[in-house]
Design a protein around this motif. Structure first.
Motif, PDB file in Angstrom:
ATOM      1  N   PRO A  38       8.239  -9.636   4.731  1.00  0.00           N
ATOM      2  CA  PRO A  38       8.363  -8.694   3.621  1.00  0.00           C
ATOM      3  C   PRO A  38       7.114  -8.754   2.745  1.00  0.00           C
ATOM      4  N   GLY A  39       6.851  -7.685   2.024  1.00  0.00           N
ATOM      5  CA  GLY A  39       5.711  -7.684   1.119  1.00  0.00           C
ATOM      6  C   GLY A  39       5.760  -6.512   0.168  1.00  0.00           C
ATOM      7  N   ALA A  40       4.788  -6.453  -0.716  1.00  0.00           N
ATOM      8  CA  ALA A  40       4.655  -5.356  -1.668  1.00  0.00           C
ATOM      9  C   ALA A  40       3.205  -5.257  -2.100  1.00  0.00           C
ATOM     10  N   VAL A  41       2.753  -4.044  -2.328  1.00  0.00           N
ATOM     11  CA  VAL A  41       1.431  -3.803  -2.906  1.00  0.00           C
ATOM     12  C   VAL A  41       1.618  -2.855  -4.080  1.00  0.00           C
ATOM     13  N   LYS A  42       0.874  -3.107  -5.145  1.00  0.00           N
ATOM     14  CA  LYS A  42       0.956  -2.275  -6.343  1.00  0.00           C
ATOM     15  C   LYS A  42      -0.403  -1.664  -6.614  1.00  0.00           C
ATOM     16  N   GLY A  50      10.229   0.578   4.963  1.00  0.00           N
ATOM     17  CA  GLY A  50      10.374   0.444   3.512  1.00  0.00           C
ATOM     18  C   GLY A  50       9.830   1.667   2.820  1.00  0.00           C
ATOM     19  N   SER A  51       9.045   1.453   1.776  1.00  0.00           N
ATOM     20  CA  SER A  51       8.485   2.547   0.990  1.00  0.00           C
ATOM     21  C   SER A  51       7.644   3.474   1.856  1.00  0.00           C
ATOM     22  N   SER A  52       7.825   4.771   1.664  1.00  0.00           N
ATOM     23  CA  SER A  52       7.023   5.737   2.427  1.00  0.00           C
ATOM     24  C   SER A  52       5.559   5.715   2.000  1.00  0.00           C
ATOM     25  N   ASN A  53       5.225   4.971   0.939  1.00  0.00           N
ATOM     26  CA  ASN A  53       3.838   4.857   0.483  1.00  0.00           C
ATOM     27  C   ASN A  53       3.069   3.749   1.193  1.00  0.00           C
ATOM     28  N   ALA A  54       3.755   2.933   2.012  1.00  0.00           N
ATOM     29  CA  ALA A  54       3.092   1.809   2.690  1.00  0.00           C
ATOM     30  C   ALA A  54       2.397   2.291   3.961  1.00  0.00           C
ATOM     31  N   ASN A  55       1.115   1.981   4.070  1.00  0.00           N
ATOM     32  CA  ASN A  55       0.288   2.338   5.226  1.00  0.00           C
ATOM     33  C   ASN A  55      -0.423   1.088   5.713  1.00  0.00           C
ATOM     34  N   ALA A  76       1.890   4.083   9.525  1.00  0.00           N
ATOM     35  CA  ALA A  76       2.635   4.208   8.281  1.00  0.00           C
ATOM     36  C   ALA A  76       4.114   4.112   8.629  1.00  0.00           C
ATOM     37  N   VAL A  77       4.963   4.245   7.626  1.00  0.00           N
ATOM     38  CA  VAL A  77       6.397   4.214   7.883  1.00  0.00           C
ATOM     39  C   VAL A  77       6.730   5.352   8.860  1.00  0.00           C
ATOM     40  N   GLY A  78       7.366   4.996   9.968  1.00  0.00           N
ATOM     41  CA  GLY A  78       7.703   5.981  10.992  1.00  0.00           C
ATOM     42  C   GLY A  78       6.581   6.269  11.980  1.00  0.00           C
ATOM     43  N   GLN A  79       5.426   5.617  11.787  1.00  0.00           N
ATOM     44  CA  GLN A  79       4.282   5.818  12.684  1.00  0.00           C
ATOM     45  C   GLN A  79       3.750   4.455  13.108  1.00  0.00           C
ATOM     46  N   ASP A  80       4.397   3.854  14.092  1.00  0.00           N
ATOM     47  CA  ASP A  80       3.981   2.544  14.606  1.00  0.00           C
ATOM     48  C   ASP A  80       2.642   2.671  15.320  1.00  0.00           C
ATOM     49  N   ALA A 116      -3.399   8.684  -4.041  1.00  0.00           N
ATOM     50  CA  ALA A 116      -2.545   9.434  -4.959  1.00  0.00           C
ATOM     51  C   ALA A 116      -1.465   8.550  -5.588  1.00  0.00           C
ATOM     52  N   THR A 117      -0.843   7.674  -4.805  1.00  0.00           N
ATOM     53  CA  THR A 117       0.190   6.792  -5.356  1.00  0.00           C
ATOM     54  C   THR A 117      -0.427   5.537  -5.978  1.00  0.00           C
ATOM     55  N   ALA A 118      -1.540   5.079  -5.436  1.00  0.00           N
ATOM     56  CA  ALA A 118      -2.197   3.881  -5.978  1.00  0.00           C
ATOM     57  C   ALA A 118      -2.677   4.121  -7.398  1.00  0.00           C
ATOM     58  N   ARG A 119      -3.274   5.266  -7.658  1.00  0.00           N
ATOM     59  CA  ARG A 119      -3.814   5.506  -9.001  1.00  0.00           C
ATOM     60  C   ARG A 119      -2.720   5.643 -10.050  1.00  0.00           C
ATOM     61  N   ARG A 120      -1.486   5.932  -9.614  1.00  0.00           N
ATOM     62  CA  ARG A 120      -0.353   5.975 -10.548  1.00  0.00           C
ATOM     63  C   ARG A 120       0.250   4.587 -10.754  1.00  0.00           C
ATOM     64  N   GLY A 121      -0.286   3.586 -10.058  1.00  0.00           N
ATOM     65  CA  GLY A 121       0.177   2.218 -10.215  1.00  0.00           C
ATOM     66  C   GLY A 121       1.536   1.944  -9.598  1.00  0.00           C
ATOM     67  N   GLN A 122       1.945   2.772  -8.642  1.00  0.00           N
ATOM     68  CA  GLN A 122       3.241   2.581  -8.007  1.00  0.00           C
ATOM     69  C   GLN A 122       3.250   1.332  -7.134  1.00  0.00           C
ATOM     70  N   THR A 123       4.436   0.801  -6.897  1.00  0.00           N
ATOM     71  CA  THR A 123       4.603  -0.357  -6.027  1.00  0.00           C
ATOM     72  C   THR A 123       5.262   0.100  -4.735  1.00  0.00           C
ATOM     73  N   ALA A 124       4.677  -0.305  -3.610  1.00  0.00           N
ATOM     74  CA  ALA A 124       5.247  -0.013  -2.289  1.00  0.00           C
ATOM     75  C   ALA A 124       5.789  -1.317  -1.718  1.00  0.00           C
ATOM     76  N   ARG A 125       7.105  -1.411  -1.592  1.00  0.00           N
ATOM     77  CA  ARG A 125       7.743  -2.571  -0.983  1.00  0.00           C
ATOM     78  C   ARG A 125       7.976  -2.252   0.494  1.00  0.00           C
ATOM     79  N   TYR A 126       7.751  -3.243   1.343  1.00  0.00           N
ATOM     80  CA  TYR A 126       7.806  -2.984   2.781  1.00  0.00           C
ATOM     81  C   TYR A 126       8.184  -4.246   3.551  1.00  0.00           C
TER      82      TYR A 126
END
Length: 136
Positions: free
Chosen positions: A43-47, A70-75, A95-99, A119-129
């Motif tokens: 498991p992990g997360a990036v913000k 996990g998060s659709s923002n994780a690549n 990415a999620v759904g693209q092995d 786009a999601t990184a600059r908003r400071g979002q967290t992607a859990r995966y």
């Protein structure tokens, strides 16, 4: 005039150091398979602009499979031994759904980088995966 010169030098040094101080956080994690196993999930997360680097050793000719959920923002990007994210071209991505699956070109330590798109990184979002690795 002497004070101005000192101020100018200090300002130049501060500007030169700013990129080094503004580096994005990178977390490095070695991947180890349990005895007798050929796969592992972590498991992990990036913000924001953070990235996570997973390293695992493999041999030329083996097949590596990487998937993330996990998060659709994780690549992720996969880098060959000796290649550094940001300074080299990835040998694979997903990415999620693209092995990603591929035959490995050389012996050594491969790096899998997990990140968010700008786009999601600059908003400071967290992607859990959860990222999964398999080598066969």
């Amino acid at each position: 005039m002497k004070h101005f010169a000192s101020f100018a030098i200090a300002a130049l040094l501060a500007c030169a150091m700013a990129p080094a101080l503004a580096q994005d956080k990178v977390t490095a994690t070695p991947v180890h398979f349990s005895k007798g196993a050929s796969s592992a999930s972590l498991p992990g997360a990036v913000k924001g602009y953070e990235s996570a680097h997973y390293t695992l050793s493999a041999t030329a000719g083996q097949t590596m499979r990487v998937s993330i959920s996990g998060s659709s923002n994780a690549n992720f990007n996969v880098f060959a031994p000796g290649d550094v994210p940001g300074a080299a071209t990835a040998i694979g991505s997903g990415a999620v759904g693209q092995d990603w699956s591929g035959v490995l070109p050389s012996n050594g330590s491969y790096t899998v980088q997990v990140y968010q798109m700008r786009a999601t990184a600059r908003r400071g979002q967290t992607a859990r995966y959860t990222i999964s690795f398999g080598i066969h």
